[in-house]
Design a protein around this motif. Structure first.
Motif, PDB file in Angstrom:
ATOM      1  N   THR A  97       0.819  -1.212   0.000  1.00 42.53           N
ATOM      2  CA  THR A  97       0.000   0.000   0.000  1.00 42.53           C
ATOM      3  C   THR A  97       0.856   1.267   0.000  1.00 42.53           C
ATOM      4  O   THR A  97       0.607   2.169  -0.815  1.00 42.53           O
ATOM      5  CB  THR A  97      -0.992  -0.004   1.170  1.00 42.53           C
ATOM      6  OG1 THR A  97      -1.780  -1.190   1.086  1.00 42.53           O
ATOM      7  CG2 THR A  97      -1.925   1.188   1.108  1.00 42.53           C
ATOM      8  N   PRO A  98       1.864   1.380   0.839  1.00 47.70           N
ATOM      9  CA  PRO A  98       2.733   2.550   0.730  1.00 47.70           C
ATOM     10  C   PRO A  98       3.365   2.685  -0.657  1.00 47.70           C
ATOM     11  O   PRO A  98       3.436   3.793  -1.208  1.00 47.70           O
ATOM     12  CB  PRO A  98       3.776   2.318   1.823  1.00 47.70           C
ATOM     13  CG  PRO A  98       3.026   1.540   2.861  1.00 47.70           C
ATOM     14  CD  PRO A  98       2.156   0.611   2.063  1.00 47.70           C
ATOM     15  N   ALA A  99       3.786   1.578  -1.253  1.00 48.50           N
ATOM     16  CA  ALA A  99       4.391   1.636  -2.594  1.00 48.50           C
ATOM     17  C   ALA A  99       3.378   2.114  -3.626  1.00 48.50           C
ATOM     18  O   ALA A  99       3.710   2.886  -4.538  1.00 48.50           O
ATOM     19  CB  ALA A  99       4.937   0.266  -2.976  1.00 48.50           C
ATOM     20  N   TYR A 100       2.139   1.678  -3.448  1.00 47.95           N
ATOM     21  CA  TYR A 100       1.061   2.075  -4.365  1.00 47.95           C
ATOM     22  C   TYR A 100       0.864   3.588  -4.338  1.00 47.95           C
ATOM     23  O   TYR A 100       0.780   4.248  -5.373  1.00 47.95           O
ATOM     24  CB  TYR A 100      -0.211   1.344  -3.938  1.00 47.95           C
ATOM     25  CG  TYR A 100      -1.498   1.843  -4.539  1.00 47.95           C
ATOM     26  CD1 TYR A 100      -1.992   1.297  -5.724  1.00 47.95           C
ATOM     27  CD2 TYR A 100      -2.240   2.842  -3.900  1.00 47.95           C
ATOM     28  CE1 TYR A 100      -3.189   1.748  -6.257  1.00 47.95           C
ATOM     29  CE2 TYR A 100      -3.433   3.293  -4.432  1.00 47.95           C
ATOM     30  CZ  TYR A 100      -3.904   2.747  -5.611  1.00 47.95           C
ATOM     31  OH  TYR A 100      -5.086   3.199  -6.127  1.00 47.95           O
ATOM     32  N   TYR A 101       0.809   4.163  -3.145  1.00 48.53           N
ATOM     33  CA  TYR A 101       0.640   5.616  -3.049  1.00 48.53           C
ATOM     34  C   TYR A 101       1.873   6.356  -3.525  1.00 48.53           C
ATOM     35  O   TYR A 101       1.778   7.367  -4.234  1.00 48.53           O
ATOM     36  CB  TYR A 101       0.275   6.022  -1.616  1.00 48.53           C
ATOM     37  CG  TYR A 101      -1.156   5.701  -1.328  1.00 48.53           C
ATOM     38  CD1 TYR A 101      -2.163   6.386  -1.977  1.00 48.53           C
ATOM     39  CD2 TYR A 101      -1.494   4.668  -0.465  1.00 48.53           C
ATOM     40  CE1 TYR A 101      -3.480   6.061  -1.768  1.00 48.53           C
ATOM     41  CE2 TYR A 101      -2.809   4.340  -0.252  1.00 48.53           C
ATOM     42  CZ  TYR A 101      -3.803   5.040  -0.910  1.00 48.53           C
ATOM     43  OH  TYR A 101      -5.103   4.707  -0.724  1.00 48.53           O
ATOM     44  N   LEU A 102       3.041   5.861  -3.119  1.00 55.00           N
ATOM     45  CA  LEU A 102       4.280   6.543  -3.494  1.00 55.00           C
ATOM     46  C   LEU A 102       4.334   6.755  -5.002  1.00 55.00           C
ATOM     47  O   LEU A 102       4.680   7.841  -5.481  1.00 55.00           O
ATOM     48  CB  LEU A 102       5.465   5.713  -3.003  1.00 55.00           C
ATOM     49  CG  LEU A 102       6.827   6.393  -3.020  1.00 55.00           C
ATOM     50  CD1 LEU A 102       6.804   7.674  -2.204  1.00 55.00           C
ATOM     51  CD2 LEU A 102       7.892   5.439  -2.497  1.00 55.00           C
ATOM     52  N   ASP A 103       3.959   5.748  -5.736  1.00 54.70           N
ATOM     53  CA  ASP A 103       4.021   5.797  -7.190  1.00 54.70           C
ATOM     54  C   ASP A 103       3.196   6.950  -7.763  1.00 54.70           C
ATOM     55  O   ASP A 103       3.546   7.514  -8.805  1.00 54.70           O
ATOM     56  CB  ASP A 103       3.506   4.459  -7.723  1.00 54.70           C
ATOM     57  CG  ASP A 103       4.049   4.157  -9.088  1.00 54.70           C
ATOM     58  OD1 ASP A 103       5.258   4.382  -9.291  1.00 54.70           O
ATOM     59  OD2 ASP A 103       3.268   3.716  -9.956  1.00 54.70           O
ATOM     60  N   THR A 104       2.125   7.318  -7.086  1.00 54.48           N
ATOM     61  CA  THR A 104       1.250   8.374  -7.613  1.00 54.48           C
ATOM     62  C   THR A 104       1.886   9.757  -7.484  1.00 54.48           C
ATOM     63  O   THR A 104       1.367  10.719  -8.053  1.00 54.48           O
ATOM     64  CB  THR A 104      -0.126   8.392  -6.911  1.00 54.48           C
ATOM     65  OG1 THR A 104       0.042   8.813  -5.541  1.00 54.48           O
ATOM     66  CG2 THR A 104      -0.800   7.033  -6.941  1.00 54.48           C
ATOM     67  N   PHE A 105       2.986   9.863  -6.731  1.00 53.49           N
ATOM     68  CA  PHE A 105       3.622  11.170  -6.506  1.00 53.49           C
ATOM     69  C   PHE A 105       4.943  11.315  -7.249  1.00 53.49           C
ATOM     70  O   PHE A 105       5.668  12.289  -7.058  1.00 53.49           O
ATOM     71  CB  PHE A 105       3.840  11.379  -4.994  1.00 53.49           C
ATOM     72  CG  PHE A 105       2.568  11.311  -4.202  1.00 53.49           C
ATOM     73  CD1 PHE A 105       1.560  12.242  -4.385  1.00 53.49           C
ATOM     74  CD2 PHE A 105       2.349  10.282  -3.288  1.00 53.49           C
ATOM     75  CE1 PHE A 105       0.371  12.168  -3.675  1.00 53.49           C
ATOM     76  CE2 PHE A 105       1.167  10.195  -2.568  1.00 53.49           C
ATOM     77  CZ  PHE A 105       0.179  11.147  -2.771  1.00 53.49           C
ATOM     78  N   TYR A 106       5.232  10.388  -8.130  1.00 54.90           N
ATOM     79  CA  TYR A 106       6.508  10.373  -8.870  1.00 54.90           C
ATOM     80  C   TYR A 106       6.628  11.587  -9.792  1.00 54.90           C
ATOM     81  O   TYR A 106       5.693  11.905 -10.541  1.00 54.90           O
ATOM     82  CB  TYR A 106       6.570   9.091  -9.696  1.00 54.90           C
ATOM     83  CG  TYR A 106       7.717   9.012 -10.667  1.00 54.90           C
ATOM     84  CD1 TYR A 106       8.990   8.664 -10.247  1.00 54.90           C
ATOM     85  CD2 TYR A 106       7.523   9.278 -12.024  1.00 54.90           C
ATOM     86  CE1 TYR A 106      10.051   8.583 -11.150  1.00 54.90           C
ATOM     87  CE2 TYR A 106       8.566   9.205 -12.929  1.00 54.90           C
ATOM     88  CZ  TYR A 106       9.824   8.858 -12.486  1.00 54.90           C
ATOM     89  OH  TYR A 106      10.864   8.791 -13.373  1.00 54.90           O
ATOM     90  N   ILE A 107       7.774  12.273  -9.723  1.00 52.60           N
ATOM     91  CA  ILE A 107       8.008  13.391 -10.652  1.00 52.60           C
ATOM     92  C   ILE A 107       9.303  13.244 -11.454  1.00 52.60           C
ATOM     93  O   ILE A 107       9.550  14.036 -12.360  1.00 52.60           O
ATOM     94  CB  ILE A 107       7.998  14.768  -9.927  1.00 52.60           C
ATOM     95  CG1 ILE A 107       9.052  14.818  -8.819  1.00 52.60           C
ATOM     96  CG2 ILE A 107       6.609  15.098  -9.402  1.00 52.60           C
ATOM     97  CD1 ILE A 107       9.253  16.226  -8.236  1.00 52.60           C
ATOM     98  N   GLY A 108      10.146  12.282 -11.138  1.00 53.33           N
ATOM     99  CA  GLY A 108      11.377  12.113 -11.907  1.00 53.33           C
ATOM    100  C   GLY A 108      12.336  11.193 -11.180  1.00 53.33           C
ATOM    101  O   GLY A 108      11.992  10.587 -10.165  1.00 53.33           O
ATOM    102  N   ASP A 109      13.552  11.120 -11.746  1.00 55.83           N
ATOM    103  CA  ASP A 109      14.568  10.233 -11.164  1.00 55.83           C
ATOM    104  C   ASP A 109      15.650  11.044 -10.476  1.00 55.83           C
ATOM    105  O   ASP A 109      15.906  12.188 -10.852  1.00 55.83           O
ATOM    106  CB  ASP A 109      15.191   9.369 -12.265  1.00 55.83           C
ATOM    107  CG  ASP A 109      14.179   8.399 -12.848  1.00 55.83           C
ATOM    108  OD1 ASP A 109      13.343   7.890 -12.080  1.00 55.83           O
ATOM    109  OD2 ASP A 109      14.200   8.190 -14.067  1.00 55.83           O
TER     110      ASP A 109
END
Ligand code: HEM
Length: 113
Positions: A97-109
């Motif tokens: 679940t934390p990984a699922y949410y984290l992915d929605t906030f991705y802006i770059g590398d």
């Protein structure tokens, strides 16, 4: 394994609505290949500047997540502007679940340094 789908639905992010409430900046657009250095991330260390963090080589704009984090807003504010891989992994490594949410906030590398 517990069924987490109900919890995910219950705390699904509403990023724009939350940003409107906080009057926080929208995330920078992230065209493919966008990279940020730690120096780029460091100024984004508050709700007024935006809350960014690097985690495991990726960069996230967590501004909208601050008031939604079930573990408390203080923990997200505490990692703002930093590489928070250690903190995130210590708490949430292997949790879907934390990984699922984290992915929605991705802006770059995170740029290699
Ligand atoms: C940065 C991105 C993060 C995301 C997306 C995230 C996501 C979540 C989610 C979804 C939960 C609900 C429980 C679960 O499903 O596992 C949770 C709980 C929790 N998180 Fe995070 N988290 C983040 C960072 C952190 C950090 C850096 C810490 C600590 C240093 C932390 C500490 C906690 C704690 C203690 C809970 C348990 C709250 C409780 O059940 O009472 N989290 N987090």
């Amino acid at each position: 394994r517990p069924d987490r789908s109900l919890k995910q639905a219950a705390i699904a992010p509403a990023p724009q609505a939350v940003r409107d409430l906080l009057q926080a900046p929208a995330p920078a657009p992230a065209p493919a290949g966008t990279t940020y250095t730690l120096a780029d991330i460091a100024p984004h260390n508050s709700l007024t500047t935006g809350v960014w963090a690097a985690i495991n080589g990726k960069v996230y704009d967590l501004t909208a997540w601050v008031p939604q984090h079930p573990g408390g807003s203080d923990r997200i504010l505490a990692i703002a502007g930093t590489d928070a891989s250690d903190q995130f992994n210590a708490q949430h490594a292997g949790d879907s679940t934390p990984a699922y949410y984290l992915d929605t906030f991705y802006i770059g590398d995170l740029a290699q340094s």
